[in-house]
Design a protein around this motif. Sequence first.
Motif, PDB file in Angstrom:
ATOM      1  N   LEU A   6       0.832  -1.204   0.000  1.00 18.93           N
ATOM      2  CA  LEU A   6       0.000   0.000   0.000  1.00 18.93           C
ATOM      3  C   LEU A   6       0.868   1.257   0.000  1.00 18.93           C
ATOM      4  O   LEU A   6       0.628   2.189  -0.766  1.00 18.93           O
ATOM      5  CB  LEU A   6      -0.926  -0.006   1.217  1.00 18.93           C
ATOM      6  CG  LEU A   6      -1.843   1.205   1.383  1.00 18.93           C
ATOM      7  CD1 LEU A   6      -2.780   1.348   0.191  1.00 18.93           C
ATOM      8  CD2 LEU A   6      -2.621   1.083   2.678  1.00 18.93           C
ATOM      9  N   ILE A   7       1.903   1.264   0.819  1.00 16.51           N
ATOM     10  CA  ILE A   7       2.817   2.413   0.885  1.00 16.51           C
ATOM     11  C   ILE A   7       3.507   2.614  -0.462  1.00 16.51           C
ATOM     12  O   ILE A   7       3.596   3.743  -0.967  1.00 16.51           O
ATOM     13  CB  ILE A   7       3.838   2.215   2.020  1.00 16.51           C
ATOM     14  CG1 ILE A   7       3.117   2.294   3.367  1.00 16.51           C
ATOM     15  CG2 ILE A   7       4.965   3.225   1.935  1.00 16.51           C
ATOM     16  CD1 ILE A   7       3.936   1.803   4.534  1.00 16.51           C
ATOM     17  N   ALA A   8       3.984   1.530  -1.072  1.00 19.16           N
ATOM     18  CA  ALA A   8       4.659   1.631  -2.372  1.00 19.16           C
ATOM     19  C   ALA A   8       3.705   2.129  -3.451  1.00 19.16           C
ATOM     20  O   ALA A   8       4.083   2.950  -4.304  1.00 19.16           O
ATOM     21  CB  ALA A   8       5.245   0.283  -2.758  1.00 19.16           C
ATOM     22  N   THR A   9       2.459   1.670  -3.423  1.00 23.74           N
ATOM     23  CA  THR A   9       1.469   2.104  -4.419  1.00 23.74           C
ATOM     24  C   THR A   9       1.180   3.588  -4.279  1.00 23.74           C
ATOM     25  O   THR A   9       1.127   4.317  -5.277  1.00 23.74           O
ATOM     26  CB  THR A   9       0.165   1.292  -4.261  1.00 23.74           C
ATOM     27  OG1 THR A   9       0.459  -0.086  -4.442  1.00 23.74           O
ATOM     28  CG2 THR A   9      -0.874   1.730  -5.262  1.00 23.74           C
ATOM     29  N   ILE A  10       0.991   4.050  -3.055  1.00 27.27           N
ATOM     30  CA  ILE A  10       0.719   5.472  -2.830  1.00 27.27           C
ATOM     31  C   ILE A  10       1.912   6.322  -3.268  1.00 27.27           C
ATOM     32  O   ILE A  10       1.749   7.342  -3.933  1.00 27.27           O
ATOM     33  CB  ILE A  10       0.363   5.729  -1.352  1.00 27.27           C
ATOM     34  CG1 ILE A  10      -1.000   5.112  -1.045  1.00 27.27           C
ATOM     35  CG2 ILE A  10       0.368   7.222  -1.037  1.00 27.27           C
ATOM     36  CD1 ILE A  10      -1.377   5.134   0.409  1.00 27.27           C
ATOM     37  N   ALA A  11       3.117   5.888  -2.914  1.00 29.60           N
ATOM     38  CA  ALA A  11       4.321   6.645  -3.281  1.00 29.60           C
ATOM     39  C   ALA A  11       4.497   6.703  -4.793  1.00 29.60           C
ATOM     40  O   ALA A  11       4.915   7.735  -5.336  1.00 29.60           O
ATOM     41  CB  ALA A  11       5.550   6.026  -2.628  1.00 29.60           C
ATOM     42  N   ILE A  24       4.257   7.482   6.551  1.00 29.79           N
ATOM     43  CA  ILE A  24       3.701   8.290   7.636  1.00 29.79           C
ATOM     44  C   ILE A  24       2.194   8.480   7.437  1.00 29.79           C
ATOM     45  O   ILE A  24       1.415   8.370   8.394  1.00 29.79           O
ATOM     46  CB  ILE A  24       4.425   9.649   7.729  1.00 29.79           C
ATOM     47  CG1 ILE A  24       5.860   9.440   8.200  1.00 29.79           C
ATOM     48  CG2 ILE A  24       3.684  10.616   8.652  1.00 29.79           C
ATOM     49  CD1 ILE A  24       6.747  10.662   8.083  1.00 29.79           C
ATOM     50  N   ALA A  25       1.775   8.739   6.194  1.00 32.21           N
ATOM     51  CA  ALA A  25       0.353   8.937   5.909  1.00 32.21           C
ATOM     52  C   ALA A  25      -0.458   7.680   6.217  1.00 32.21           C
ATOM     53  O   ALA A  25      -1.507   7.749   6.869  1.00 32.21           O
ATOM     54  CB  ALA A  25       0.163   9.348   4.449  1.00 32.21           C
ATOM     55  N   VAL A  26       0.020   6.526   5.770  1.00 29.37           N
ATOM     56  CA  VAL A  26      -0.685   5.268   6.019  1.00 29.37           C
ATOM     57  C   VAL A  26      -0.739   4.992   7.518  1.00 29.37           C
ATOM     58  O   VAL A  26      -1.784   4.608   8.061  1.00 29.37           O
ATOM     59  CB  VAL A  26      -0.012   4.103   5.260  1.00 29.37           C
ATOM     60  CG1 VAL A  26      -0.545   2.764   5.720  1.00 29.37           C
ATOM     61  CG2 VAL A  26      -0.218   4.267   3.763  1.00 29.37           C
ATOM     62  N   LYS A  27       0.372   5.211   8.215  1.00 33.56           N
ATOM     63  CA  LYS A  27       0.424   4.979   9.661  1.00 33.56           C
ATOM     64  C   LYS A  27      -0.576   5.877  10.381  1.00 33.56           C
ATOM     65  O   LYS A  27      -1.306   5.422  11.268  1.00 33.56           O
ATOM     66  CB  LYS A  27       1.833   5.227  10.191  1.00 33.56           C
ATOM     67  CG  LYS A  27       1.987   4.963  11.683  1.00 33.56           C
ATOM     68  CD  LYS A  27       3.412   5.251  12.139  1.00 33.56           C
ATOM     69  CE  LYS A  27       3.632   4.958  13.595  1.00 33.56           C
ATOM     70  NZ  LYS A  27       2.695   5.541  14.510  1.00 33.56           N
ATOM     71  N   GLU A  28      -0.646   7.140  10.013  1.00 30.79           N
ATOM     72  CA  GLU A  28      -1.567   8.077  10.664  1.00 30.79           C
ATOM     73  C   GLU A  28      -3.026   7.695  10.420  1.00 30.79           C
ATOM     74  O   GLU A  28      -3.855   7.790  11.323  1.00 30.79           O
ATOM     75  CB  GLU A  28      -1.308   9.506  10.191  1.00 30.79           C
ATOM     76  CG  GLU A  28      -0.052  10.114  10.775  1.00 30.79           C
ATOM     77  CD  GLU A  28      -0.092  10.203  12.295  1.00 30.79           C
ATOM     78  OE1 GLU A  28      -1.139  10.582  12.865  1.00 30.79           O
ATOM     79  OE2 GLU A  28       0.934   9.886  12.915  1.00 30.79           O
ATOM     80  N   ILE A  29      -3.345   7.273   9.198  1.00 33.28           N
ATOM     81  CA  ILE A  29      -4.721   6.874   8.890  1.00 33.28           C
ATOM     82  C   ILE A  29      -5.112   5.655   9.714  1.00 33.28           C
ATOM     83  O   ILE A  29      -6.179   5.626  10.340  1.00 33.28           O
ATOM     84  CB  ILE A  29      -4.883   6.592   7.387  1.00 33.28           C
ATOM     85  CG1 ILE A  29      -4.786   7.895   6.589  1.00 33.28           C
ATOM     86  CG2 ILE A  29      -6.207   5.893   7.099  1.00 33.28           C
ATOM     87  CD1 ILE A  29      -4.655   7.716   5.099  1.00 33.28           C
ATOM     88  N   LEU A  30      -4.255   4.653   9.755  1.00 32.72           N
ATOM     89  CA  LEU A  30      -4.560   3.445  10.513  1.00 32.72           C
ATOM     90  C   LEU A  30      -4.623   3.732  12.007  1.00 32.72           C
ATOM     91  O   LEU A  30      -5.477   3.181  12.720  1.00 32.72           O
ATOM     92  CB  LEU A  30      -3.541   2.353  10.204  1.00 32.72           C
ATOM     93  CG  LEU A  30      -3.542   1.855   8.752  1.00 32.72           C
ATOM     94  CD1 LEU A  30      -2.449   0.822   8.544  1.00 32.72           C
ATOM     95  CD2 LEU A  30      -4.897   1.304   8.360  1.00 32.72           C
ATOM     96  N   ASP A  31      -3.743   4.595  12.505  1.00 34.05           N
ATOM     97  CA  ASP A  31      -3.782   4.979  13.916  1.00 34.05           C
ATOM     98  C   ASP A  31      -5.074   5.722  14.255  1.00 34.05           C
ATOM     99  O   ASP A  31      -5.658   5.509  15.320  1.00 34.05           O
ATOM    100  CB  ASP A  31      -2.579   5.843  14.282  1.00 34.05           C
ATOM    101  CG  ASP A  31      -1.286   5.052  14.389  1.00 34.05           C
ATOM    102  OD1 ASP A  31      -1.348   3.796  14.418  1.00 34.05           O
ATOM    103  OD2 ASP A  31      -0.208   5.685  14.433  1.00 34.05           O
TER     104      ASP A  31
END
Length: 103
Positions: A6-11, A24-31
């Motif tokens: 998911l991180i690689a796809t977004i990047a 960081i974006a994925v981590k913040e959303i999941l948090d």
Amino acid sequence: MTRADLIATIASRFPALTVKDADIAVKEILDAIGRSLAQGDRVEIRGFGGFRLNYRPARTGRNPRTGVTVPLPAKYAPHFTAGKQLRERVEVSVRNTPLQQAA
């Protein structure tokens, strides 16, 4: 898809974001989803689905290895319900290319 995928796809989809920024974006959303559920709130993402808590009452279970009866406490468990758009996308995708059946 894993979190790393998911991180690689977004990047790759957003060149202005580095892999670290996407992480960081994925981590913040999941948090944020986790914090909301921990507070007892419902999380709804339009076009994707919703997360809520399901109450599971106390019950007696059985250890499959030994067969011993074990008391299981009551608990709240996260539950995901797919949204209408996600269900429709999956249905169209499965019709076009059937998935392999699990053995």
